[in-house]
Design a protein around this motif. Structure first.
Motif, PDB file in Angstrom:
ATOM      1  N   PHE A   1      10.772   3.494 -58.544  1.00 36.16           N
ATOM      2  CA  PHE A   1      10.095   2.675 -57.532  1.00 36.16           C
ATOM      3  C   PHE A   1       9.436   3.567 -56.486  1.00 36.16           C
ATOM      4  O   PHE A   1       8.289   3.344 -56.086  1.00 36.16           O
ATOM      5  CB  PHE A   1      11.104   1.740 -56.845  1.00 36.16           C
TER       6      PHE A   1
ATOM      7  N   ILE B   1       6.347   5.191 -58.001  1.00 40.69           N
ATOM      8  CA  ILE B   1       5.203   4.305 -58.158  1.00 40.69           C
ATOM      9  C   ILE B   1       4.639   3.922 -56.785  1.00 40.69           C
ATOM     10  O   ILE B   1       3.430   3.761 -56.619  1.00 40.69           O
ATOM     11  CB  ILE B   1       5.575   3.060 -59.003  1.00 40.69           C
TER      12      ILE B   1
ATOM     13  N   ASP C   1       0.850   4.837 -56.167  1.00 42.28           N
ATOM     14  CA  ASP C   1      -0.047   3.684 -56.074  1.00 42.28           C
ATOM     15  C   ASP C   1      -0.520   3.448 -54.638  1.00 42.28           C
ATOM     16  O   ASP C   1      -1.244   2.509 -54.376  1.00 42.28           O
ATOM     17  CB  ASP C   1       0.706   2.448 -56.589  1.00 42.28           C
TER      18      ASP C   1
ATOM     19  N   VAL D   1      -2.376   3.706 -51.106  1.00 41.86           N
ATOM     20  CA  VAL D   1      -3.698   4.180 -50.689  1.00 41.86           C
ATOM     21  C   VAL D   1      -3.916   4.062 -49.183  1.00 41.86           C
ATOM     22  O   VAL D   1      -4.569   4.916 -48.586  1.00 41.86           O
ATOM     23  CB  VAL D   1      -4.813   3.467 -51.489  1.00 41.86           C
ATOM     24  N   VAL D   2      -3.341   3.066 -48.521  1.00 42.67           N
ATOM     25  CA  VAL D   2      -3.652   2.855 -47.103  1.00 42.67           C
ATOM     26  C   VAL D   2      -3.217   4.051 -46.262  1.00 42.67           C
ATOM     27  O   VAL D   2      -4.000   4.614 -45.491  1.00 42.67           O
ATOM     28  CB  VAL D   2      -2.977   1.568 -46.576  1.00 42.67           C
TER      29      VAL D   2
ATOM     30  N   PRO E   1      -5.411   6.610 -56.415  1.00 38.23           N
ATOM     31  CA  PRO E   1      -5.784   5.316 -55.824  1.00 38.23           C
ATOM     32  C   PRO E   1      -6.910   5.444 -54.790  1.00 38.23           C
ATOM     33  O   PRO E   1      -7.757   4.566 -54.686  1.00 38.23           O
ATOM     34  CB  PRO E   1      -4.492   4.851 -55.139  1.00 38.23           C
TER      35      PRO E   1
ATOM     36  N   MET F   1     -10.048   5.589 -56.612  1.00 37.90           N
ATOM     37  CA  MET F   1     -10.378   4.255 -57.122  1.00 37.90           C
ATOM     38  C   MET F   1     -10.900   3.370 -56.004  1.00 37.90           C
ATOM     39  O   MET F   1     -11.869   2.628 -56.182  1.00 37.90           O
ATOM     40  CB  MET F   1      -9.133   3.591 -57.730  1.00 37.90           C
TER      41      MET F   1
ATOM     42  N   LEU G   1      -3.489   3.603 -66.321  1.00 34.17           N
ATOM     43  CA  LEU G   1      -2.407   3.239 -65.405  1.00 34.17           C
ATOM     44  C   LEU G   1      -1.612   2.044 -65.935  1.00 34.17           C
ATOM     45  O   LEU G   1      -0.403   1.951 -65.708  1.00 34.17           O
ATOM     46  CB  LEU G   1      -2.964   2.920 -64.018  1.00 34.17           C
TER      47      LEU G   1
ATOM     48  N   SER H   1       2.349   1.809 -66.503  1.00 37.51           N
ATOM     49  CA  SER H   1       3.254   0.799 -65.955  1.00 37.51           C
ATOM     50  C   SER H   1       4.049   0.122 -67.055  1.00 37.51           C
ATOM     51  O   SER H   1       5.189  -0.286 -66.817  1.00 37.51           O
ATOM     52  CB  SER H   1       2.511  -0.213 -65.086  1.00 37.51           C
TER      53      SER H   1
END
Lengths: 505, 297
Positions: B224, B227, B231, B233-234, B248, B251, B270, B274
């Motif tokens: 967890f 990932i 994953d 990005v902010v 990310p 992307m 991706l 997953s």
């Protein structure tokens, strides 16, 4: 009384137990401490920093310290710009600020409150070195050459008795001396003080102070600093500008918070912003409504799925569970890209609809860059967060209850509504709060599929940090959002208990 | 609810099948958007919809050029390398600290347990944009304020590898705490006492007795955390700089500025990742249930 019980080592049993308990506590805390410290430094302190920035307002006081003091006597409701002494203080402050290049930052800060101040500060900054105050400098140096001697000035300014007699000059000289060292990298004893120091000296003279070398100041032609500033820009005579400076001179301000709920500080206290500047209340309400719609959609779609999964045999349910867990595990950006691709006007969904014949080719649906896009994509992204808690609650409801209700004569609907549904309410509550908390703070998905109409408050926060650079307002908006989320989190903890959060089913 | 009884009325049959159709549609809504991406990523054209050639299963309509772009384009490769550099270190940090703390928290008589738990879980609850804002302000200071004065740092954390790793580790910690605490709930403490009784020190007990039993929780917490970082990005947008551009991030900019079809290829890769992760976590869950003496459901 019975004899005190002793442990094997001869200590009283009670003390021995207490000691063991204390040691156990310390050991547990020692295990937790590294992580707690890590979280405090890398996460809690940044949040505290943000909270602090939403009220922090040192920039006015730091950039215009003398003006702030001088302004205290000015009556903001008089409808008149302040008098000469305030402008004299402003002259000294601005002359120094220009050298530190901090006047533009202050200008941008005050521009958040009153538009036009930013350009006023820039313009004045460019012109300040050309003020006619060199007349004072010339007059003093002509009266006695010692006034042009940097070493002599330094000697005067080391003399405490003299300093007490010349308050304005002392303040201006100290500011100049600091600036010469810090900003220019020069030595004060090798540079003649700048014009604003002589202006301060003249003002001390006019105020009746005894000058180090007597000069008849009444013979010097006065220069009105107020007129100099108003020559640069008439706005300096506008009481609104001064009102803003005075309002934002304290170290702490509630201005950012007022701004984030579309209020502002006027001369008579807090008032509403003009109609065309009210955006945040609308944005907060929109964020709430959209999060609620997403939550509602998730309940609507999640409930049947959770019910099906809870009532199927374990084998089939586990297989179908994969269909829920796969989106849960798939990258957020992958899912957002999928929706961005699918929802386009020339995308798969519109193509299929045209092919079936539901919509005309020249009248394709606008599914993206609006609220529809945000709601569809976010419902998809958050649906697993609704299904998983619902499922875990429904699994605990014995199916025999439904059969019992039916055997007692209830219709299917009554049995469901009166027996099953009330028992599943905790699951709905948990799922709803979870989805709502997650939805309200979303940034990436609304940014990519929301266009201008489908964005959330978080997008505005990001905008203020990276584009408009109004960090205080971003912090205030963030603080309000954080307060809402914390209240919901508290409710979640009461209803579900944070220890009971399950991940991945 | 196994099957429908032979005596069911027409209305009951209609409801039974109608309900299944509705559920089927919802499952379709959950899965289809992800699955549609996969064939689209093999599009020979730079379109985002199925071309007539693709629908006719004409091999000319398919190509792997978007994948080639991903594996040769230096921007994407840099982003992939950065992601693979940041996520494992952040994971290691959150797993090691998180596991220790979860063991501490699981013991009886921990003072302020609820408060500590709330603080440790908070990175998961606080919206990412707020965490990112706070970290952006705080990490750009070259000092750490303490009640005893400022600790001066010779650098600022924004735009550094270390800053992004610290931020991501903080975000991953709640997942480790939650999963490890969950495995510790059923943990039989007499095992550690038995081990101590046989003369094992606390370290030996931890690695030989406790660790194998809580390993599934630790590993799934680690996944967890991985990932989350992989994953995320902010926060990396705010705390990082171009040098820490992750997958990310690439992307996100790709989607915001102009949609490049390469994104679909990346997305497909991706998705494969997953699926693998999903199965690993599921296996771990079953193993953990078996070890704790429950029958795997």
């Amino acid at each position: 009384m019975a004899e005190q019980m002793m442990a094997a080592d001869g200590r009283p049993l009670k003390a021995s137990l207490n000691r063991a308990l204390r040691r156990q506590k310390i050991r547990a805390l020692a295990l937790i401490a590294p992580l707690l410290l890590f979280i405090l430094i890398s996460f809690v302190m940044p949040i505290a920093d943000m909270l602090f920035r939403s009220v922090e307002n040192e920039i006015v006081e730091n950039t215009l310290p003398r003006t702030v003091v001088a302004l205290q006597d000015w009556d903001a409701t008089s409808g008149e710009a302040p008098d000469e002494p305030v402008f004299n203080a402003l002259y000294t402050d601005m002359a120094l600020a220009v050298e530190y290049k901090s006047h533009t930052r202050l200008g941008s800060r005050l521009n958040y409150e009153t538009t036009g101040i930013s350009s006023l500060f820039r313009k004045s900054g460019r012109r300040i070195s050309r003020f006619d105050t060199d007349a004072y400098t010339d007059a003093f140096t002509a009266a006695d050459p010692a006034y042009a001697d940097p070493v002599q000035w330094a000697a005067w300014m080391d003399d405490d008795a003299l300093r007490a007699k010349l308050p304005l000059t002392t303040s201006a000289y100290d500011g100049w001396e600091k600036m010469i060292v810090e900003a220019e990298g020069d030595v004060p004893t090798e540079e003649q003080p700048w014009d604003f120091v002589y202006t301060a000296l003249y003002n001390d003279g006019v105020n009746g102070a005894e000058l180090p070398i007597a000069v008849d100041v009444s013979q010097i032609e006065p220069v009105s600093i107020r007129a100099q500033f108003s020559d640069v820009d008439d706005d300096w005579l506008d009481p609104d500008v001064w009102q803003t400076i005075k309002t934002y001179s304290p170290t702490y301000t509630n201005g950012y918070f007022l701004n984030s709920v579309d209020l502002m500080k006027g001369a008579e206290g807090v008032e509403q912003r003009p109609e065309n500047e009210r955006i945040y209340i609308v944005l907060f309400i929109r964020t709430m409504i959209m999060s609620l719609s997403i939550m509602g959609m998730c309940v609507l779609l999640g409930y049947p799925i959770a019910w099906l999964l809870a009532n199927l045999s374990a084998r089939t349910a586990n297989l179908l569970m994969i269909l829920v867990l796969l989106p849960f595990w798939t990258s957020l950006l992958v899912r957002t890209s999928a929706w961005k691709v699918l929802l386009q006007q020339q995308g798969v969904i519109n193509d299929v609809l045209v092919w079936i014949g539901i919509v005309a080719d020249d009248n394709r649906l606008e599914l993206i860059n609006n609220q529809t896009g945000t709601i569809i994509a976010m419902t998809h992204i958050l649906l697993p967060f609704m299904i998983l808690p619902l499922y875990s609650v429904m699994k605990t409801i014995p199916p025999s209850y439904l059969r019992a209700a039916k055997s007692l004569g209830a219709t299917n609907w009554t049995a469901f509504w009166r027996v099953y549904f009330p028992q599943s309410v905790p699951g709905i509550g948990a799922g709803c709060i979870l989805v709502f908390i997650l939805a309200i703070g979303y940034y990436i998905t609304p940014e990519l599929v929301g266009g201008t109409k489908g964005v959330f408050i978080s997008n505005r926060i990001a905008y203020h940090i990276s584009s408009s650079l109004n960090w205080g307002l971003a912090a205030a908006l963030g603080t309000i959002l954080l307060a809402i989320v914390m209240a919901l989190y508290w409710a979640y903890d009461k209803i579900v208990g944070i220890d009971n959060v399950k991940l991945g089913g | 609810m196994s099957g429908i009884p032979p005596y069911a009325t027409t209305g009951q049959r209609a409801w039974y099948y109608g309900f299944r159709v509705i559920c089927g549609l919802i499952f379709f809504f959950l899965i289809a958007p992800i699955m549609v991406i996969i064939p689209l990523s093999f599009n020979a054209q730079d379109f985002f919809t199925f071309t007539p050639e693709m629908l006719a299963f004409d091999p000319a309509g398919y190509s792997t050029k978007h994948y080639e772009d991903f594996f040769t384009n230096s921007d994407w490769q840099l982003a992939l390398r950065n992601s693979l550099k940041i996520a494992p270190v952040a994971t290691l940090l959150s797993v090691s600290l998180g596991t220790l703390a979860a063991i501490g928290l699981s013991q009886s008589h921990v003072p302020f347990r609820r408060g500590i738990m709330a603080i440790l879980i908070s990175p998961m609850i606080v919206p990412l944009i707020i965490s990112a804002t706070g970290m952006y302000f705080f990490y750009s200071n070259p000092y750490i304020p303490t009640p005893f004065g400022k600790i001066e740092l010779p650098f600022t954390l924004t735009g550094t590898y270390l800053g992004v790793v610290l931020a991501h580790a903080a975000l991953g910690i709640p997942f480790v705490i939650i999963t490890v605490t969950a495995t510790l709930v059923g943990f039989d403490n007499s095992l550690t006492r038995a081990s101590a009784n046989m003369g094992a020190g606390p370290v030996t007990t931890f690695f030989r007795v406790q660790m194998p039993l809580i390993l599934p929780g630790v590993v799934s917490g680690g996944l967890f955390a991985f990932i989350t970082s992989f994953d995320e990005v902010v926060v990396v947008l705010f705390v990082g700089s171009a040098g820490q551009k992750t997958l990310p991030w690439q992307m996100f900019t790709g989607l915001r500025e102009q949609i490049s079809p390469t994104i679909l290829a990346v997305a497909t890769i991706l998705i494969a990742v997953s699926i693998v992760l999903l199965f690993v976590v599921e296996m771990l869950r079953r193993r953990s249930e078996r070890l704790r003496g429950m029958s795997p459901s």
